[in-house]
Design a protein around this motif. Structure first.
Motif, mmCIF file in Angstrom:
data_model
loop_
_atom_site.group_PDB
_atom_site.id
_atom_site.type_symbol
_atom_site.label_atom_id
_atom_site.label_comp_id
_atom_site.label_asym_id
_atom_site.label_seq_id
_atom_site.Cartn_x
_atom_site.Cartn_y
_atom_site.Cartn_z
ATOM 1 N N ILE A 98 19.783 -14.414 48.107
ATOM 2 C CA ILE A 98 18.467 -13.742 48.212
ATOM 3 C C ILE A 98 18.195 -12.907 46.959
ATOM 4 O O ILE A 98 17.115 -12.960 46.375
ATOM 5 C CB ILE A 98 18.408 -12.858 49.474
ATOM 6 C CG1 ILE A 98 18.364 -13.727 50.726
ATOM 7 C CG2 ILE A 98 17.197 -11.920 49.442
ATOM 8 C CD1 ILE A 98 18.500 -12.955 52.036
ATOM 9 N N ALA A 99 19.230 -12.143 46.532
ATOM 10 C CA ALA A 99 19.059 -11.318 45.327
ATOM 11 C C ALA A 99 18.744 -12.186 44.117
ATOM 12 O O ALA A 99 17.873 -11.857 43.303
ATOM 13 C CB ALA A 99 20.319 -10.498 45.083
ATOM 14 N N LEU A 100 19.431 -13.321 44.032
ATOM 15 C CA LEU A 100 19.228 -14.200 42.874
ATOM 16 C C LEU A 100 17.848 -14.860 42.885
ATOM 17 O O LEU A 100 17.153 -14.864 41.873
ATOM 18 C CB LEU A 100 20.310 -15.295 42.856
ATOM 19 C CG LEU A 100 21.700 -14.863 42.429
ATOM 20 C CD1 LEU A 100 22.714 -15.975 42.655
ATOM 21 C CD2 LEU A 100 21.712 -14.469 40.967
ATOM 22 N N ILE A 101 17.445 -15.377 44.021
ATOM 23 C CA ILE A 101 16.189 -16.135 44.063
ATOM 24 C C ILE A 101 14.973 -15.211 43.879
ATOM 25 O O ILE A 101 14.020 -15.571 43.194
ATOM 26 C CB ILE A 101 16.084 -17.005 45.360
ATOM 27 C CG1 ILE A 101 14.975 -18.046 45.228
ATOM 28 C CG2 ILE A 101 15.864 -16.197 46.610
ATOM 29 C CD1 ILE A 101 15.248 -19.155 44.268
ATOM 30 N N THR A 102 15.028 -14.018 44.467
ATOM 31 C CA THR A 102 13.896 -13.096 44.283
ATOM 32 C C THR A 102 13.849 -12.591 42.836
ATOM 33 O O THR A 102 12.778 -12.459 42.256
ATOM 34 C CB THR A 102 13.976 -11.897 45.248
ATOM 35 O OG1 THR A 102 15.277 -11.319 45.166
ATOM 36 C CG2 THR A 102 13.680 -12.287 46.673
ATOM 37 N N ALA A 103 15.034 -12.353 42.252
ATOM 38 C CA ALA A 103 15.077 -11.922 40.843
ATOM 39 C C ALA A 103 14.541 -13.024 39.943
ATOM 40 O O ALA A 103 13.838 -12.763 38.973
ATOM 41 C CB ALA A 103 16.500 -11.559 40.443
ATOM 42 N N LEU A 104 14.855 -14.252 40.292
ATOM 43 C CA LEU A 104 14.392 -15.381 39.471
ATOM 44 C C LEU A 104 12.866 -15.543 39.564
ATOM 45 O O LEU A 104 12.176 -15.697 38.551
ATOM 46 C CB LEU A 104 15.085 -16.659 39.946
ATOM 47 C CG LEU A 104 14.882 -17.899 39.087
ATOM 48 C CD1 LEU A 104 16.185 -18.678 38.989
ATOM 49 C CD2 LEU A 104 13.812 -18.810 39.620
ATOM 50 N N LEU A 105 12.339 -15.471 40.779
ATOM 51 C CA LEU A 105 10.884 -15.668 40.960
ATOM 52 C C LEU A 105 10.073 -14.577 40.257
ATOM 53 O O LEU A 105 9.034 -14.853 39.668
ATOM 54 C CB LEU A 105 10.526 -15.695 42.449
ATOM 55 C CG LEU A 105 10.986 -16.927 43.235
ATOM 56 C CD1 LEU A 105 10.616 -16.805 44.702
ATOM 57 C CD2 LEU A 105 10.395 -18.199 42.664
ATOM 58 N N ILE A 128 13.008 -6.553 50.930
ATOM 59 C CA ILE A 128 13.488 -5.424 50.114
ATOM 60 C C ILE A 128 13.809 -5.899 48.689
ATOM 61 O O ILE A 128 13.368 -5.312 47.706
ATOM 62 C CB ILE A 128 14.736 -4.770 50.755
ATOM 63 C CG1 ILE A 128 14.367 -4.109 52.086
ATOM 64 C CG2 ILE A 128 15.359 -3.742 49.802
ATOM 65 C CD1 ILE A 128 15.563 -3.710 52.941
ATOM 66 N N GLN A 129 14.556 -7.009 48.619
ATOM 67 C CA GLN A 129 14.933 -7.508 47.287
ATOM 68 C C GLN A 129 13.694 -7.944 46.494
ATOM 69 O O GLN A 129 13.624 -7.770 45.272
ATOM 70 C CB GLN A 129 15.901 -8.696 47.434
ATOM 71 C CG GLN A 129 17.273 -8.314 47.913
ATOM 72 C CD GLN A 129 18.169 -7.744 46.808
ATOM 73 O OE1 GLN A 129 19.271 -7.311 47.078
ATOM 74 N NE2 GLN A 129 17.730 -7.708 45.579
ATOM 75 N N HIS A 130 12.717 -8.494 47.183
ATOM 76 C CA HIS A 130 11.487 -8.945 46.520
ATOM 77 C C HIS A 130 10.725 -7.751 45.933
ATOM 78 O O HIS A 130 10.271 -7.803 44.786
ATOM 79 C CB HIS A 130 10.633 -9.707 47.542
ATOM 80 C CG HIS A 130 9.334 -10.219 46.987
ATOM 81 N ND1 HIS A 130 9.228 -10.795 45.748
ATOM 82 C CD2 HIS A 130 8.081 -10.238 47.512
ATOM 83 C CE1 HIS A 130 7.962 -11.149 45.530
ATOM 84 N NE2 HIS A 130 7.248 -10.808 46.580
#
Lengths: 245, 308
Positions: free
Chosen positions: A70-77, A162-164
């Protein structure tokens, strides 16, 4: 407009690591559990059935890999916009910031559902293969497995939101990834205590692996409530926010 | 006169610093409006307010006669823009990148080919943009602004990074757009020569306030040109012209400047010098330029941090 924006956000992940990560993260979980099973020569499968294998896969996924994914995908987007002044580009088009926020959130969830399905499919395939190689057990596939899959994809929404928000707000990728890693570590310490309610990162594991059905339901309710509340606050904030970069 | 952009009393403050102070600006429809100012004058801030990226503290903005508020986005359908450096997703190809704008604005996909054709980038349609030079990236950003032939183009330094041939191409393009498509071009640039060659109207912003706003021809008409004469006795020549009520300025012992001279008078003045018995070593006509006007109005450029 939201559908259009989701399609555009999907296009932006082209040639990125998003798709590769969607396959790699669950397959890593499967590989670790598969190696452990082979190390024990599948003894516990014969004794307790495949449900243990399913449970250990979902535990590792919920404990460790899913929150990091989740942290990775939201950071990537969101990082795509931070890196290329994309916020400025997008906001000069006739769209609203809150629509873009929602589109990215939904796409991140779609990727997450995709990763969960990869885990489900690869686990099932590995069981079929192991059965063919002589490791056999009962409960190859149960309703509980499908239910856990559904629960985890809903219970993760709070962490996802939250991560988003963090990835959207802070340009530096260390912020969302740091939060993801630290919070993931906290799952180990808090998920079995009475304080799990206060840590959204424990909801995933509680929704799938908790022995108490009431806790499972609570984890999902908490997650939905946090998601809804945080999304509303974020959208209100974005309605007034300036794009200064 | 129909206005494409009408800015009334716009003010903007960052922390305690007033970046725009009751700015008024009127851009006629179908004009090429050159928006000038030193670094830190507030140009980019005003452009961002026009595009809804920033909110103003007070005042109002009308685009194509429609009053804009910070929550409006529909008006952006009729605007093509390029703000500062190109904002590109480098891992995408021009076709994919321009497709984003097309999809959001509901434009036909054929407009991508048209726009790339205009900026001479058709050959790079399917090449990821991370391999592009700065000039190529600028052309793609410009193509994005031109997509669907918008009614209003807002361009901040559109010739940044372009080679001289590219700058000439873009200049011709921008100049011809109002006639060809009826578009209005709002152009911010530091290249005063470019603006002088392209714009029909000019606005000069200085320290957050509008100094001048006028049509270029009117503005240049008000500016006087001069004639520089190099002779062995400039002092005596000055007295000669003084008797004829021609204003002049002694630059050095050999250099005299005649003020407020029209180009058509030069021949006669040169003849006068020779007939009066002075030796004329050199005669040079100084046409009034936008640069000289700009420097007269705002002084030497001072570098200040852009507020945003």
């Amino acid at each position: 407009m939201l559908i259009k924006l989701i399609q555009i956000e999907l296009l932006k992940t082209k040639r990125s690591l998003a798709l590769l990560m969607m396959f790699l993260s669950p397959l890593m979980v499967l590989l670790i559990n598969l190696l452990q099973l082979l190390h024990n020569e599948g003894k516990y499968i014969a004794e307790r059935g495949w449900s243990v294998y399913w449970l250990s896969n979902s535990a590792l996924w919920g404990y460790f890999m899913m929150p990091l994914y989740i942290a990775l995908i939201t950071a990537l987007l969101n990082g795509t916009e931070h890196r290329s002044n994309g916020w400025r580009f997008m906001m000069t088009l006739p769209i609203k910031q809150k629509d873009l926020f929602l589109a990215k959130l939904i796409l991140a969830w779609v990727y997450l559902i995709g990763a969960s399905l990869v885990l489900f499919a690869s686990t099932l395939l590995s069981i079929v293969c192991l059965e063919a190689f002589g490791i056999s057990g009962t409960d190859m596939l149960s309703v509980e497995v499908i239910q856990n899959l559904l629960y985890s994809t809903i219970a993760c929404l709070a962490v996802l939101t939250i991560q988003h928000v963090v990835s959207w707000r802070w340009k530096n990728i260390v912020a969302p990834l740091g939060l993801g890693v630290i919070a993931t570590m906290s799952i180990v310490q808090l998920s079995h205590t009475k304080y799990w309610h206060f840590n959204p990162w424990t909801y995933i594991l509680t929704s799938t692996n908790s022995a108490e059905p009431a806790s499972q339901t609570l984890a999902i309710v908490y997650s939905l409530a946090i998601t809804l509340g945080l999304t509303l606050v974020a959208m209100h904030w974005l309605g007034r926010r300036e794009v200064s970069c | 006169m129909q206005l494409a952009i009408e800015v009334s009393n716009i003010s903007k403050q960052f922390d305690q610093k007033m970046v725009l102070d009751k700015v008024n600006l009127n851009v006629p429809q179908g004009s090429v409006y050159g928006f000038l100012g030193n670094n830190g004058a507030g140009k980019s801030t005003l452009i961002r307010i026009l595009l809804g990226l920033l909110n103003s503290k007070s005042g109002e903005v009308k685009i194509n006669s429609q009053l804009i508020n910070s929550r409006d986005v529909v008006y952006k359908n009729s605007i093509g823009c390029l703000v500062d450096s190109p904002c590109l997703y480098f891992h995408l190809t021009p076709k994919e990148y321009l497709g984003i704008t097309c999809k959001i604005k509901g434009l036909a996909k054929s407009s991508i080919d048209e726009a790339l054709e205009i900026v001479n980038m058709s050959a790079h349609l399917n090449v990821p943009m991370d391999k592009f030079s700065l000039g190529m990236k600028q052309r793609i950003a410009l193509a994005n602004a031109l997509l669907g032939k918008p009614k209003l183009l807002i361009l901040d330094e559109p010739t940044n990074g372009l080679d001289p041939a590219g700058m000439k191409e873009i200049r011709h393009l921008l100049k011809s757009l109002p006639e060809q498509t009826g578009a209005t071009v709002f152009l911010s640039s530091h290249l005063l020569d470019e603006i002088q060659k392209t714009a029909s109207h000019v606005g000069i912003l200085h320290m957050g306030k509008m100094k001048v706003e006028s049509s270029l021809s009117q503005l240049m008409g008000q500016q006087s040109s001069s004639l520089d004469l190099i002779t062995s006795s400039a002092e005596k020549l000055k007295q000669h012209f003084f008797k004829q009520n021609i204003s002049s300025q002694l630059i050095s012992a050999e250099h005299l400047r005649l003020n407020e001279v029209k180009q058509s008078q030069c021949g006669e003045l040169n003849r006068q010098v020779i007939h009066a018995g002075f030796d004329l070593i050199e005669s040079r006509f100084n046409q009034a330029t936008l640069e000289s006007l700009f420097l007269k109005l705002v002084g030497s450029p001072t570098v200040k941090a852009e507020a945003c």
